[in-house]
Design a protein around this motif. Structure first.
Motif, PDB file in Angstrom:
ATOM      1  N   MET A   1       0.861  -1.136  -0.058  1.00  0.00           N
ATOM      2  CA  MET A   1      -0.094   0.048  -0.045  1.00  0.00           C
ATOM      3  C   MET A   1       0.801   1.302  -0.037  1.00  0.00           C
ATOM      4  O   MET A   1       1.221   2.000  -0.826  1.00  0.00           O
ATOM      5  CB  MET A   1      -0.985  -0.072   1.031  1.00  0.00           C
ATOM      6  CG  MET A   1      -1.817   1.292   1.332  1.00  0.00           C
ATOM      7  SD  MET A   1      -2.644   1.567   0.029  1.00  0.00           S
ATOM      8  CE  MET A   1      -2.989   0.146  -0.751  1.00  0.00           C
ATOM      9  N   CYS A  79      -3.195  -6.028  -6.518  1.00  0.00           N
ATOM     10  CA  CYS A  79      -3.316  -4.522  -6.729  1.00  0.00           C
ATOM     11  C   CYS A  79      -3.201  -4.130  -8.224  1.00  0.00           C
ATOM     12  O   CYS A  79      -2.115  -4.785  -8.860  1.00  0.00           O
ATOM     13  CB  CYS A  79      -2.298  -3.895  -5.969  1.00  0.00           C
ATOM     14  SG  CYS A  79      -2.326  -2.024  -6.217  1.00  0.00           S
ATOM     15  N   TRP A  81      -2.313  -1.447  -9.983  1.00  0.00           N
ATOM     16  CA  TRP A  81      -1.215  -0.427 -10.045  1.00  0.00           C
ATOM     17  C   TRP A  81       0.082  -1.124  -9.812  1.00  0.00           C
ATOM     18  O   TRP A  81       0.394  -2.091  -8.996  1.00  0.00           O
ATOM     19  CB  TRP A  81      -1.623   0.760  -9.101  1.00  0.00           C
ATOM     20  CG  TRP A  81      -2.729   1.592  -9.531  1.00  0.00           C
ATOM     21  CD1 TRP A  81      -3.411   1.167 -10.497  1.00  0.00           C
ATOM     22  CD2 TRP A  81      -3.084   2.757  -8.920  1.00  0.00           C
ATOM     23  NE1 TRP A  81      -4.506   2.230 -10.724  1.00  0.00           N
ATOM     24  CE2 TRP A  81      -4.345   3.125  -9.746  1.00  0.00           C
ATOM     25  CE3 TRP A  81      -2.672   3.338  -7.555  1.00  0.00           C
ATOM     26  CZ2 TRP A  81      -5.021   4.199  -9.270  1.00  0.00           C
ATOM     27  CZ3 TRP A  81      -3.490   4.412  -7.354  1.00  0.00           C
ATOM     28  CH2 TRP A  81      -4.513   5.048  -8.255  1.00  0.00           C
ATOM     29  N   CYS A  83       3.337   0.821  -8.798  1.00  0.00           N
ATOM     30  CA  CYS A  83       3.958   1.993  -8.263  1.00  0.00           C
ATOM     31  C   CYS A  83       5.509   1.799  -8.319  1.00  0.00           C
ATOM     32  O   CYS A  83       5.846   0.603  -7.938  1.00  0.00           O
ATOM     33  CB  CYS A  83       3.416   2.491  -6.839  1.00  0.00           C
ATOM     34  SG  CYS A  83       1.742   2.968  -6.716  1.00  0.00           S
ATOM     35  N   CYS A  86       6.920   0.655  -4.761  1.00  0.00           N
ATOM     36  CA  CYS A  86       6.081  -0.246  -4.058  1.00  0.00           C
ATOM     37  C   CYS A  86       7.077  -0.905  -3.100  1.00  0.00           C
ATOM     38  O   CYS A  86       8.059  -1.800  -3.846  1.00  0.00           O
ATOM     39  CB  CYS A  86       5.316  -0.982  -4.828  1.00  0.00           C
ATOM     40  SG  CYS A  86       4.145  -2.172  -3.699  1.00  0.00           S
ATOM     41  N   GLN A  92       1.479  -7.402  -4.758  1.00  0.00           N
ATOM     42  CA  GLN A  92       0.809  -7.106  -5.937  1.00  0.00           C
ATOM     43  C   GLN A  92      -0.130  -7.842  -6.562  1.00  0.00           C
ATOM     44  O   GLN A  92      -1.362  -7.668  -7.339  1.00  0.00           O
ATOM     45  CB  GLN A  92       1.666  -6.319  -6.918  1.00  0.00           C
ATOM     46  CG  GLN A  92       2.409  -5.171  -6.394  1.00  0.00           C
ATOM     47  CD  GLN A  92       3.273  -4.681  -7.237  1.00  0.00           C
ATOM     48  OE1 GLN A  92       3.948  -5.385  -8.428  1.00  0.00           O
ATOM     49  NE2 GLN A  92       3.894  -3.375  -7.330  1.00  0.00           N
TER      50      GLN A  92
END
Ligand code: SF4
Length: 270
Positions: A1, A79, A81, A83, A86, A92
């Motif tokens: 997150m 997830c 995304w 990033c 991360c 993920q």
């Protein structure tokens, strides 16, 4: 997150520490045995059924994932995304590594010891069974917090009334959002989530993981000013780190800190 979530949380093994029943000499005070709390669940050895909630991790005790609350943190794996900073890359991809029934049974044993359960990730709203999981822990009497990057506004709307607190990641300003998330038009859902939080009147914090190469101080301050103007009362800047336990790579300047403290009712620099 986010980059520092649970960075100083304290996993525990739950092993009871009992006083030895032998070997105490005269006048030696016998230690009082601590209650035998069950150990936290371990990752499953065999794959769980496909419909199982994607519980990817558990921190049984944390003081940092919901400021002011003693919480257990349930991490959801999944997830959409990517990033570039991360620190939870293993979260993920959707995968159930812990059995939710075992996790739930463990949380039952922590009633009275914890204030709250925080669902984090990954992106916890990527889990279709999250509403039921929230209901499960509410029934135990816990307060419920959610960490989200604001990827799923409709799913947030579904669970919002069952939440007591939300930590919403703001990744960047409009210009930098997609560069951070690796996904197109990623600011739009995040701002839709922010609008919901503001109109619901729920307790929430906006936070940003910050590095001057991604967003210089001038742009960071413009973004923060806009958030304050929209009604955000709690804001946190989390300095980007090479690893969760490392110090921030670059420090925010004192003049910027002074302005941020002035603009928000509560401001934290972590
Ligand atoms: S939104 Fe997803 S990719 Fe980005 S930091 Fe959070 S878990 Fe990692």
């Amino acid at each position: 997150m986010n980059a520092v979530s649970s960075s100083n949380a304290a996993p525990e093994d739950g092993t009871p520490a009992a006083a030895s029943a032998t070997g105490l000499g005269p006048g030696t005070r016998r230690l009082t045995a601590r209650p035998a709390y069950p150990a936290p669940p371990q990752p499953v050895a065999q794959a769980l059924p496909r419909h199982s909630p994607a519980v990817g991790g558990l921190v049984p005790f944390s003081t940092v994932d919901w400021p002011g609350q003693l919480a257990a943190v349930v991490f959801i794996a999944g997830c959409p995304w990517r990033c570039h900073y991360c620190h939870n890359v293993e979260l993920q991809t959707r995968a159930a590594r812990y059995d939710w029934r075992e996790t739930r049974a463990f949380l039952e044993t922590r009633k009275g010891l914890l204030d709250a359960i925080v669902f984090s990730g990954g992106e916890p709203l990527s889990e279709p069974r999250l509403p039921q999981m929230i209901r499960d822990v509410r029934r135990m009497g816990y307060r419920v917090g959610l960490h989200t990057a604001g990827i799923y506004p409709l799913r947030l709307a579904d669970v919002l009334r069952h939440l007591d607190w939300v930590g919403l990641d703001i990744k960047a300003d409009a210009e930098g959002y997609d560069d951070i998330t690796g996904r197109r038009d990623s600011q739009r859902p995040a701002h839709a989530c922010l609008a919901q939080l503001l109109s619901a009147g729920i307790d929430f914090e906006c936070r940003i993981t910050w590095h001057p190469d991604w967003l210089d101080e001038t742009r960071l301050l413009a973004l923060a000013r806009e958030l304050a103007r929209r009604g955000v009362r709690r804001f946190a800047v989390q300095g980007a780190r090479r690893s969760p336990d490392a110090p921030p790579v670059r420090a925010l300047g004192a003049p910027a800190l002074a302005l941020l403290m002035q603009w928000f009712e509560e401001f934290a620099y972590r």
